[in-house]
Design a protein around this motif. Sequence first.
Motif, PDB file in Angstrom:
ATOM      1  N   ASN A 365      -2.336  -6.527  23.893  1.00  0.00           N
ATOM      2  CA  ASN A 365      -1.260  -6.784  24.860  1.00  0.00           C
ATOM      3  C   ASN A 365      -1.222  -5.698  25.934  1.00  0.00           C
ATOM      4  OD1 ASN A 365      -0.291  -9.158  23.953  1.00  0.00           O
ATOM      5  ND2 ASN A 365       1.510  -8.333  22.934  1.00  0.00           N
ATOM      6  N   LYS A 368      -3.867  -6.354  28.212  1.00  0.00           N
ATOM      7  CA  LYS A 368      -3.631  -7.613  28.922  1.00  0.00           C
ATOM      8  C   LYS A 368      -2.598  -7.439  30.042  1.00  0.00           C
ATOM      9  CE  LYS A 368      -2.160 -11.191  26.392  1.00  0.00           C
ATOM     10  NZ  LYS A 368      -2.118 -12.177  25.290  1.00  0.00           N
ATOM     11  N   TYR A 369      -1.541  -6.685  29.733  1.00  0.00           N
ATOM     12  CA  TYR A 369      -0.447  -6.576  30.699  1.00  0.00           C
ATOM     13  C   TYR A 369      -0.497  -5.277  31.512  1.00  0.00           C
ATOM     14  CZ  TYR A 369       1.157 -10.643  28.217  1.00  0.00           C
ATOM     15  OH  TYR A 369       1.230 -11.893  27.661  1.00  0.00           O
ATOM     16  N   ASP A 396       1.294   2.069  27.539  1.00  0.00           N
ATOM     17  CA  ASP A 396       0.478   1.618  28.666  1.00  0.00           C
ATOM     18  C   ASP A 396       1.176   1.900  29.987  1.00  0.00           C
ATOM     19  OD1 ASP A 396       2.154  -0.662  29.535  1.00  0.00           O
ATOM     20  OD2 ASP A 396       1.576  -1.552  27.621  1.00  0.00           O
ATOM     21  N   ILE A 401       8.510  -4.396  30.848  1.00  0.00           N
ATOM     22  CA  ILE A 401       9.328  -5.554  30.463  1.00  0.00           C
ATOM     23  C   ILE A 401      10.765  -5.285  30.884  1.00  0.00           C
ATOM     24  CG2 ILE A 401      10.033  -7.008  28.498  1.00  0.00           C
ATOM     25  CD1 ILE A 401       7.636  -5.605  26.991  1.00  0.00           C
ATOM     26  N   LEU A 409      11.229 -10.972  22.949  1.00  0.00           N
ATOM     27  CA  LEU A 409       9.809 -10.800  22.632  1.00  0.00           C
ATOM     28  C   LEU A 409       9.415 -11.336  21.273  1.00  0.00           C
ATOM     29  CD1 LEU A 409       8.807  -7.227  23.828  1.00  0.00           C
ATOM     30  CD2 LEU A 409       8.581  -9.393  24.971  1.00  0.00           C
ATOM     31  N   ARG A 415       7.293 -16.426  25.846  1.00  0.00           N
ATOM     32  CA  ARG A 415       6.643 -15.474  26.732  1.00  0.00           C
ATOM     33  C   ARG A 415       7.680 -15.057  27.760  1.00  0.00           C
ATOM     34  NH1 ARG A 415       1.280 -16.854  29.116  1.00  0.00           N
ATOM     35  NH2 ARG A 415       0.943 -14.663  28.632  1.00  0.00           N
ATOM     36  N   VAL A 416       7.609 -13.802  28.187  1.00  0.00           N
ATOM     37  CA  VAL A 416       8.623 -13.378  29.146  1.00  0.00           C
ATOM     38  C   VAL A 416       7.986 -13.172  30.519  1.00  0.00           C
ATOM     39  CG1 VAL A 416      10.070 -12.379  27.355  1.00  0.00           C
ATOM     40  CG2 VAL A 416       8.440 -10.933  28.548  1.00  0.00           C
ATOM     41  N   ASN A 421       3.450 -13.674  34.702  1.00  0.00           N
ATOM     42  CA  ASN A 421       2.340 -13.687  33.744  1.00  0.00           C
ATOM     43  C   ASN A 421       1.627 -15.025  33.653  1.00  0.00           C
ATOM     44  OD1 ASN A 421       2.863 -11.067  33.042  1.00  0.00           O
ATOM     45  ND2 ASN A 421       4.291 -11.635  31.418  1.00  0.00           N
ATOM     46  N   GLY A 426      -2.060 -16.522  26.825  1.00  0.00           N
ATOM     47  CA  GLY A 426      -1.345 -16.065  25.617  1.00  0.00           C
ATOM     48  C   GLY A 426      -0.492 -17.179  25.072  1.00  0.00           C
ATOM     49  N   SER A 427      -0.169 -17.054  23.800  1.00  0.00           N
ATOM     50  CA  SER A 427       0.594 -18.115  23.143  1.00  0.00           C
ATOM     51  C   SER A 427       2.042 -17.706  22.908  1.00  0.00           C
ATOM     52  CB  SER A 427      -0.051 -18.426  21.798  1.00  0.00           C
ATOM     53  OG  SER A 427      -0.022 -17.249  21.001  1.00  0.00           O
ATOM     54  N   GLY A 428       2.333 -16.418  23.098  1.00  0.00           N
ATOM     55  CA  GLY A 428       3.691 -15.949  22.805  1.00  0.00           C
ATOM     56  C   GLY A 428       3.912 -15.749  21.318  1.00  0.00           C
ATOM     57  N   GLY A 430       1.944 -13.358  19.477  1.00  0.00           N
ATOM     58  CA  GLY A 430       1.482 -12.025  19.077  1.00  0.00           C
ATOM     59  C   GLY A 430       2.595 -11.107  18.602  1.00  0.00           C
ATOM     60  N   MET A 431       3.647 -10.977  19.398  1.00  0.00           N
ATOM     61  CA  MET A 431       4.725 -10.054  19.050  1.00  0.00           C
ATOM     62  C   MET A 431       5.494 -10.546  17.829  1.00  0.00           C
ATOM     63  SD  MET A 431       4.374  -7.649  21.082  1.00  0.00           S
ATOM     64  CE  MET A 431       5.830  -6.700  20.887  1.00  0.00           C
TER      65      MET A 431
HETATM   66  P1  ADP Z   1       1.396 -13.438  24.546  1.00  0.00           P
HETATM   67  O1  ADP Z   1       0.437 -14.264  23.785  1.00  0.00           O
HETATM   68  O2  ADP Z   1       2.079 -14.174  25.638  1.00  0.00           O
HETATM   69  O3  ADP Z   1       0.847 -12.141  24.995  1.00  0.00           O
HETATM   70  P2  ADP Z   1       3.083 -11.926  22.758  1.00  0.00           P
HETATM   71  O4  ADP Z   1       3.985 -12.425  21.693  1.00  0.00           O
HETATM   72  O5  ADP Z   1       1.971 -11.040  22.378  1.00  0.00           O
HETATM   73  O6  ADP Z   1       2.568 -13.191  23.513  1.00  0.00           O
HETATM   74  O7  ADP Z   1       3.998 -11.189  23.802  1.00  0.00           O
HETATM   75  C1  ADP Z   1       5.165 -11.826  24.265  1.00  0.00           C
HETATM   76  C2  ADP Z   1       5.460 -11.427  25.673  1.00  0.00           C
HETATM   77  O8  ADP Z   1       5.799 -10.056  25.725  1.00  0.00           O
HETATM   78  C3  ADP Z   1       4.290 -11.590  26.603  1.00  0.00           C
HETATM   79  O9  ADP Z   1       4.260 -12.870  27.153  1.00  0.00           O
HETATM   80  C4  ADP Z   1       4.554 -10.527  27.658  1.00  0.00           C
HETATM   81  O10 ADP Z   1       5.367 -11.043  28.681  1.00  0.00           O
HETATM   82  C5  ADP Z   1       5.368  -9.470  26.925  1.00  0.00           C
HETATM   83  N1  ADP Z   1       4.553  -8.275  26.595  1.00  0.00           N
HETATM   84  C6  ADP Z   1       3.972  -8.007  25.408  1.00  0.00           C
HETATM   85  N2  ADP Z   1       3.350  -6.812  25.435  1.00  0.00           N
HETATM   86  C7  ADP Z   1       3.539  -6.313  26.676  1.00  0.00           C
HETATM   87  C8  ADP Z   1       3.137  -5.095  27.339  1.00  0.00           C
HETATM   88  N3  ADP Z   1       2.416  -4.152  26.718  1.00  0.00           N
HETATM   89  N4  ADP Z   1       3.544  -4.935  28.617  1.00  0.00           N
HETATM   90  C9  ADP Z   1       4.276  -5.878  29.238  1.00  0.00           C
HETATM   91  N5  ADP Z   1       4.677  -7.032  28.678  1.00  0.00           N
HETATM   92  C10 ADP Z   1       4.321  -7.259  27.409  1.00  0.00           C
END
Ligand code: ADP
Length: 764
Positions: A365, A368-369, A396, A401, A409, A415-416, A421, A426-428, A430-431
């Motif tokens: 992540n 990615k972000y 990072d 956010i 999250l 997804r936020v 984004n 992404g599937s939303g 991961g977190m």
């Molecule tokens: P995704 O598959 O969309 O990455 P996650 O569940 O991993 O789904 O994360 C949910 C949301 O949290 C992401 O869509 C993103 O907007 C935000 N996010 C996660 N990690 C970060 C990060 N390191 N910096 C900024 N935003 C993040």
Amino acid sequence: MQDLNGKKRDDISVYINEQEYIANSYVMKCFSVTMLVYTATFLLDLLGIFVVDQKLMWQSYVPSLIIYLVVYFISKSMLASSKKTKYFILFSIILVFTIIGVFITYHVVLVSLLPFLYATIYSSKRVMRYVYALTVISTIVVVYGGYFYGLCDANMAVLTTSTLQNHTANGQFALTEINANPYFTLMLFYVIPRCLIYIAFGVVCRRIFSIISNSVEKAKRADEIEKARIEAENANRAKSQFVARISHEIRTPINAVIGMNEMILRESKEENIQRYSRDVHDSSVMLLNIINELLDSSKIESGKMEIVSVNYKIGNLLHDLHNMIRIKAKEKGLELLFDIDPALSKEYYGDDKHIKQILINLLSNAVKYTNQGTVILKVTCRREGENAVLHFAVKDTGIGIKEEDIEKLYDAFQRVDVTRNRNVEGSGLGMNIVQQLLELLGSELQIQSEYEKGSEFSFDIVQKIVDAEPLGDFQENYLGNYKAENSRINYIAPDAKVLVVDDNEMNLRVFQALLKQTRIQIHMATSGMACIDMVNNQAYDLIFLDHMMPEMDGVQTFHAIRNNKMCEGVPIIMLTANAISGDRERYLSEGFDDFLSKPIIPDKLDRMLLQHLPKKYITVINTDESADNADDKVMVKEVSENMTALDGLRQRLPELDYEKALAICSQDENFYLELFKDFTELQIKKELTGYMSDKDYKNYSIRVHGFKNNAYSVGATDLGDLAYELEKLTKSNSTDGIHTLQTRLFEQYDSICLRYKEVTGSDN
Ligand code: ADP
């Protein structure tokens, strides 16, 4: 379970839906108890324990019994009647009870209180009020009416001069002339005390009434909640099962797509096709990631994700992580820093796989972000007795956010900052997975983020220390090695003939692959006897002999060759996985010319060949030249920048040490994959169980020894360590614990094979 739940639910619904029936049966129960008390009193009286006029007893008992029976039938028939009829019957009963209660003086309280119970259990507060009024009115009417019409009860007789004489005959009553004012006396001694009793009893009954109705209400609510919970659980289970099944089904064809596409990528020379094929690859790997996340998430939800604690080396874990993220970070031009506390212990006991999965998600992540800057993993530790509290922080310099988004999250599929984004895949999930895994591990995620500046995700995990030796400089000890192992000397020796002897064919293939670029003529033998045959028929420039082989081992073969003066002057090198200090000296004293430990480190092998092969055969190529001749050589790639089948393995088998394995394979990914396939097709279980049942511990140990080496060759360090333990155990002739270790070994091996098959779809 379901039956049990089902039955419980039915019972409750009976309570709720047939409350009326329950109320009636309660009334009947109370009434029956009353009758029992009544009968007992009567019997005692017959036995002379109570001295009450027996005629009076008969007079009161028989009507009571009749009343009981009447009430019984009425309450049965009331079930089917309309609401109005029910009220009518109810009030009639109350009135009759009160009147009779007043007359049957000896049992007046018992009998006349029944209406209250009846009203309490059966009816509402309104009925209760009527009962009050009716009992008070009927008491007054009956008491005064009875007095004037001579229908007074036995106690009332005490107060009337006309009947007093009858009752004082046995000397029990001594009251006289008390009834000078009958209205006042009746009010004082009959109406008021009885009414007070009714009121007191009424209060108690109201309390009972409210308790009963509350508990029925509660039962009803609990039942509804329970029903809703079971329904939700069933729906969720069905969903999880569906997702798991579908994901599994989807994974197989995706793997086939990736595999086939890989062929196109390799075989097609057309740039356009290559470009399309790369796109197909990227998309299918992305799809595979989503499917894997779905599978993980549904596994956690259905409670199938378990904590599996093992001893693990934190250095290896971090090293693997670095390798996995390094490529992604490099693609985006980000700096990846691992700031690892040197005081970290080398080995811990805990669930390394899940910790790794959490860190992979957080680091991916972060990459990615983040569009520019740095991604840092900082690991520090604090000692607490036998344990260490490890603090992991992923920081990072990315998009950050918004504060209001932080709490969203953890929601699955959420997804936020979606507009921003929209181009980031992404599937939303991961977190959500990170949070659930941390919960499983007894920890929680801390998030600090500043919009447009960056984020920091951190958590603490308590792990038991196994080897307290400090890890030292991570950069130097782990990342540095990687570079050293990759710097090979380029040379060719097409005229040199080398014989390599090993009972393990996988080892032979590794050896051959390592020397492919040197074009050395490699001959192979799988036993000491075969080696002697070959040596008799051919001249070799160098011989590599494995130590542990069935029948004739490396040392015996060596002595056979030397004693029979075969291939005199040809250096013979001991090739063994027994990398114990002192071994080298032992083999040299046996007469071996050198010693090389397995798994073979390519540059060590190179150096050995350069040292022992006749110089005339060797042509060293300088690096520039070798770059021009790249076609002739094994492709020495950094790790492929494109996603390959290896990436699938990296994801499903994150615990393997790919860098070491690739170093052993001279960075030849294809060869590594072939080797891995061979590894998963080993008959190790069959062979070991066979030796075990024959109690042939010598060959058992030799086989485990070979397997250990195979495991190390594909990067399965933990499995190799386990095989090593097993080997030591069999060597020490101690059969205790072999079974346990063997079971663990088989489990680990199965788990690797299973995940390999999932990635490659080879089970289909
Ligand atoms: P995704 O598959 O969309 O990455 P996650 O569940 O991993 O789904 O994360 C949910 C949301 O949290 C992401 O869509 C993103 O907007 C935000 N996010 C996660 N990690 C970060 C990060 N390191 N910096 C900024 N935003 C993040």
